[in-house]
Design a protein around this motif. Structure first.
Motif, mmCIF file in Angstrom:
data_model
loop_
_atom_site.group_PDB
_atom_site.id
_atom_site.type_symbol
_atom_site.label_atom_id
_atom_site.label_comp_id
_atom_site.label_asym_id
_atom_site.label_seq_id
_atom_site.Cartn_x
_atom_site.Cartn_y
_atom_site.Cartn_z
ATOM 1 N N ALA A 1 0.813 -1.212 0.000
ATOM 2 C CA ALA A 1 0.000 0.000 0.000
ATOM 3 C C ALA A 1 0.847 1.262 0.000
ATOM 4 C CB ALA A 1 -0.923 -0.007 1.218
ATOM 5 N N ALA A 2 2.097 1.156 0.472
ATOM 6 C CA ALA A 2 2.964 2.343 0.558
ATOM 7 C C ALA A 2 3.835 2.534 -0.670
ATOM 8 C CB ALA A 2 3.843 2.235 1.799
ATOM 9 N N ASN A 3 3.685 1.670 -1.673
ATOM 10 C CA ASN A 3 4.570 1.725 -2.842
ATOM 11 C C ASN A 3 3.721 1.809 -4.098
ATOM 12 O OD1 ASN A 3 6.944 1.578 -4.404
ATOM 13 N ND2 ASN A 3 6.739 -0.638 -4.601
ATOM 14 N N GLY A 4 3.605 2.999 -4.659
ATOM 15 C CA GLY A 4 2.801 3.133 -5.863
ATOM 16 C C GLY A 4 2.730 4.561 -6.349
ATOM 17 N N ALA A 5 2.013 4.743 -7.440
ATOM 18 C CA ALA A 5 1.830 6.068 -8.021
ATOM 19 C C ALA A 5 0.506 6.066 -8.761
ATOM 20 C CB ALA A 5 2.973 6.417 -8.966
ATOM 21 N N SER B 1 0.361 11.678 -8.217
ATOM 22 C CA SER B 1 0.785 11.390 -6.846
ATOM 23 C C SER B 1 1.807 10.270 -6.916
ATOM 24 C CB SER B 1 -0.405 10.971 -5.986
ATOM 25 O OG SER B 1 0.036 10.549 -4.709
ATOM 26 N N ILE B 2 3.065 10.584 -6.639
ATOM 27 C CA ILE B 2 4.156 9.615 -6.704
ATOM 28 C C ILE B 2 4.501 9.191 -5.287
ATOM 29 C CG2 ILE B 2 6.514 9.182 -7.459
ATOM 30 C CD1 ILE B 2 4.591 9.653 -9.739
ATOM 31 N N GLY B 3 4.406 7.895 -5.049
ATOM 32 C CA GLY B 3 4.739 7.387 -3.718
ATOM 33 C C GLY B 3 5.610 6.159 -3.780
#
Length: 890
Positions: A212-216, A233-235
């Motif tokens: 859930a903490a790794n995505g865009a 939104s880059i995460g």
């Protein structure tokens, strides 16, 4: 008709000369654009399916991946064999088609049937097609070496994977660039089960939080000030700090529990299935350049080397690209050697013509005709797709002697006609009289010569009847010889009469004025007169000679083809199964050092396990070491390739390893065509891998005692060891756990299954979640491994599962859906058929097969047997056709 063609050619001699010049120019263009290779591509059309399923043992891979795929592919139209391999974490299915199948049609059919098999595969597992390449596709290999010592093999592997590999794939005609060795760097999340239990967290919760903490994502656009602003939104997780700040749950007072409180985040390697070593100095990273099917190998290699020279300037200081295998040298040596021999033949033909005709300009007729016929053959070769290689150019070399016969006979007959004119008229003919004499002399012998050349071409009909691998090997030779002979026959009744009219001029000496001819006539005329006077004696002597040849003929050895000195060797020992990757790397380095002790060896590039390509289905215990040699000028006096191979065999003596040295091209073709890496292979088929192992070991012992057998080694597929975790569903249910929950923990926390990947610029690195090594390294540690139940209860793994060490297959091989085991037999005896006959008798007497098990024979012997059976049928038919043709002519 032939006589009319000759006279028409002389009447239209300008058009004939212009046509010959155009044909010559076309032939030169075809020659310059023709693909070059060392040998014809002997490979069958193949399509490879590779399916990765990380962390799964061979038996699970076989049952859930390989068997469903292999049995589905048996229904594909045109399939000859479906050969499959099940390894730890990987399945390889080789779909091999009958000869002549278009490779891209085959790939489309496999894709069509693959859609039928997807529903039978586990969720999340996706088979992928291998490259459109053949067994001859491995044309170039290199190693990345850091001379400065500042980069580790993980950083070198990243350079190979994300910098070199993709840039080399843009080179025309390159199907794939595969990586060998090194370590794929990953983000390792080493979770502490005690801390997870303290916070009441499960492995599944940690996995979900990381994903859930790794995505865009994007948010479309908003309009502002007459312009569109794109929302994003880059995460992505990029640094250790990014991972450590991932919130897992809320603690007391709403304070979040982050990943760094229950786990350690670090860079480390993923599980690997192959290692590479250079010259015994330690692990390196390598690459394999694989040629697209049917393309120009030499041109592709030259383009790859040019691209590598450009890329070398962009590599970090101290990193060097070292060539470890380069087929271009073999191709150039083979083509240059044949080119030199062809030039020598041209010169010898010219010299013989001068000596016997005693007239320089007359000999030029034959000298000009030879290259014209060869260039015509090149045109047909180019458009047929036949590459210039040892066999195709060898066919032209074989044809040259017969090609010149027509020209010599025509010139000699023309000389005789001019002699008779001079004797009767007292002067030399001029103008149309000369052309009339040339037309009469050519028409007198031209038809017979034309048909005699066609008869010679027909003599290669049995070669055209060969099929499979043997047909692909010898048919290029038959094609080019036939094309050259047909071109020579056509030129003998078109171009040669015209050239004779322009070149046969000046003073012509009679046959007896030539001292060489006078000597030969004096030598053979008494023999000829004696044979004519005593025909019965001559016929009886000929019959006796034929009868006497029957005994040595029955004692002659037979083999598929003589060994080709490729200039390099592969060292392919067979090691015991179940070998760890660490021990494989150690043995690889040890054997490489031993090989380097032979003075003639220049480089040794060793590979244990497989490269990252569908074309390399090798287990960890398979070593494949490429040995390249110094130039022959630097060899010790008296050394030959056979002596060097003996020296290498003496130098490498490691307990547990059975030595085998094979040429690279021949080995890869045999492995792809038959699955056998030796001249003779014995296949044992049956349902139980344990019984297959027992039978293979018995056959191996028997084979070693057979005369003519150099070595015999059986697959040790049943020598693997497993930690068997048998989940007790009733015990798990008491804690609210299912079998799927526990198997997720086993696959992720113990096996290190990748749970995602990070995006760092152009590079991608897997994310691995697992427990510390100390908690998963032994049987006792696994039994006490803490599991957190959904209700927060903490329990050891052995409370819900039985854990034990069991024996099982280290890999599984199947053919047409049936399990097989191979016994590899090497023989230095030239009579391969005799060795196989003795082997078959010995195996039949010593080994009793249980019901449901069969023995088959493969390798070069299979091709040899097919060729012999086909020739026994076709040769008599060809002789009958030639006899009928001669009968109709004369």
């Amino acid at each position: 008709m032939i006589a009319a063609l000759i006279r028409s050619s002389i009447r239209n001699r300008f058009l004939v000369l212009m046509g010959a010049l155009l044909l010559g120019g076309w032939g030169v263009w075809a020659m310059l654009h023709m693909p070059l290779d060392a040998l014809p591509d002997l490979s069958d059309t193949q399509v490879i399916l590779r399916t990765s399923w990380a962390g799964q043992p061979p038996q699970v891979v076989e049952d859930q991946l390989t068997y469903p795929l292999a049995t589905t592919m048996l229904s594909v139209p045109g399939v000859k064999t479906v050969r499959a391999y099940s390894f730890f974490g990987d399945s390889f299915v080789y779909v091999i088609f009958h000869g002549g199948t278009d490779p891209y049609w085959a790939r489309s059919r496999v894709l069509e049937y693959l859609s039928q098999a997807r529903d039978r595969l586990p969720a999340g597992v996706n088979p992928a097609l291998g490259p459109d390449a053949t067994g001859l596709g491995w044309i170039y290999e290199y190693a990345l070496v850091d001379r400065s010592g500042t980069l580790d093999i993980g950083q070198l592997r990243a350079l190979q994977d994300w910098f070199l590999r993709y840039r080399l794939k843009t080179v025309p005609d390159i199907a794939e660039v595969a990586s060998i060795g090194g370590m794929v760097r990953a983000w390792q999340i080493v979770a502490d089960p005690l801390k997870l239990a303290a916070y009441g967290l499960t492995v599944a919760q940690v996995k979900a939080a990381v994903l859930a903490a790794n995505g865009a994502t994007g948010g479309s656009v908003i309009e502002q000030g007459e312009a569109d602003l794109m929302v994003k939104s880059i995460g992505y997780l990029r640094t250790r700090a990014d991972f450590e700040r991932i919130p897992l749950t809320a603690g007391n007072g709403g304070t979040p529990v982050t990943l760094n409180e229950v786990a350690t985040v670090r860079r480390g390697p993923t599980f690997r299935q192959g290692v590479a070593d250079l010259d015994g100095r330690g692990e390196v990273v390598g690459g394999v350049v694989i040629l697209r099917s049917g393309k120009n190998a030499l041109q592709a290699i030259q383009a790859v080397k040019a691209r590598l020279a450009e890329l070398q300037r962009s590599l970090p200081r101290g990193v060097e690209i070292v060539t470890t295998y380069d087929r271009s040298q073999l191709i150039l040596d083979a083509v240059h050697n044949l080119r030199e021999k062809l030039i020598e033949e041209f010169l010898v033909v010219a010299l013989v013509c001068i000596l016997f005709l005693w007239h320089l300009r007359s000999s030029l007729v034959a000298v000009i005709t030879l290259p014209a016929a060869v260039l015509t053959a090149f045109i047909v070769m180019y458009y047929q797709g036949v590459s210039a290689n040892l066999m195709s150019l060898g066919g032209i070399a074989l044809a040259i002697g017969a090609m010149v016969d027509g020209a010599v006979v025509l010139i000699e007959n023309t000389h005789k006609h001019f002699e008779r004119w001079h004797e009767t008229q007292g002067t030399d003919p001029v103008g149309e009289q000369r052309w009339q004499i040339i037309a009469d002399s050519a028409a007198e012998v031209g038809p017979a010569l034309f048909f005699s050349l066609l008869v010679i071409a027909l003599s290669f009909l049995p070669v055209f009847a060969l099929q499979g691998q043997e047909g692909r090997l010898f048919q290029p030779l038959a094609f080019t010889k036939t094309y050259a002979m047909a071109a020579a026959a056509a030129l003998s009744v078109t171009l040669i009469p015209v050239l004779m009219g322009y070149l046969i001029r000046g003073h012509l000496r009679t046959e007896l004025q030539n001292p060489l001819n006078r000597g030969l006539i004096a030598a053979y005329r008494p023999l000829l007169d004696g044979a004519i006077k005593h025909p019965a004696i001559v016929l009886a002597a000929a019959l006796i000679a034929v009868i006497l040849t029957l005994w040595p003929l029955s004692r002659l050895g037979s083999e598929f083809m003589p060994p080709l000195n490729e200039g390099t060797l592969l060292y392919m020992p067979t090691a015991l199964p179940g070998l760890s990757i660490g021990k494989a790397a150690q043995l690889q380095q040890q054997t490489d050092r031993m090989l380097m002790s032979v003075p003639e060896v220049a480089h040794v590039f060793g590979k244990a396990g497989r490269a990252d390509t569908a074309t390399d289905p090798a287990p960890v215990n398979m070593f494949e070491t490429t040995i390249t040699f110094r130039p022959r000028s630097q060899w010790r006096a008296g050394m030959t390739m056979q002596k060097i191979e003996d020296a290498l065999n003496r130098a490498v003596q490691v307990p547990g390893l059975t030595n085998l040295f094979v040429p690279p091209i021949a080995n890869r073709v045999e492995m792809q065509s038959t699955g056998i890496k030796s001249p003779v292979g014995i296949k044992v088929s049956g349902p139980d891998p344990v019984v297959l192992q027992r039978l293979s070991s018995a056959i191996e012992r028997t084979a070693r005692s057979v005369p003519g057998v150099g070595s015999a080694a059986a697959d040790r597929t049943a020598g693997g060891r497993y930690v068997d975790i048998h989940i007790r569903p009733d015990a798990a249910a008491r804690y609210g756990l299912t079998q799927a929950d526990l198997q997720t923990v086993i696959a992720t926390a113990i096996g290190g299954d990748p749970i995602g990947e990070t995006i760092e610029g152009r590079e991608r690195f897997p994310v691995v979640l697992r427990y510390p090594r100390a908690m998963r390294q032994s049987l006792a540690a696994l039994r006490s491994l803490l599991i957190v139940a959904p209700d927060g209860a903490q329990l050891p793994l052995d409370a819900v599962a039985d854990i034990a060490i069991t024996a099982g297959p280290s890999m599984l091989t199947s053919e047409n859906g049936e399990l097989v085991s191979y016994i590899y037999v090497d023989s230095s005896d030239s009579n391969l058929a005799g060795v196989v006959g003795r082997l078959q008798r010995a195996v039949a007497q010593a080994v009793q097969l249980p019901p449901g098990y069969t023995i088959g024979w493969s390798g070069q012997y299979e091709s040899l047997q097919r060729a012999e059976q086909r020739l026994k049928t076709v040769v008599p038919a060809t002789l009958a056709i030639i006899f009928l043709l001669l009968w109709s002519i004369f």
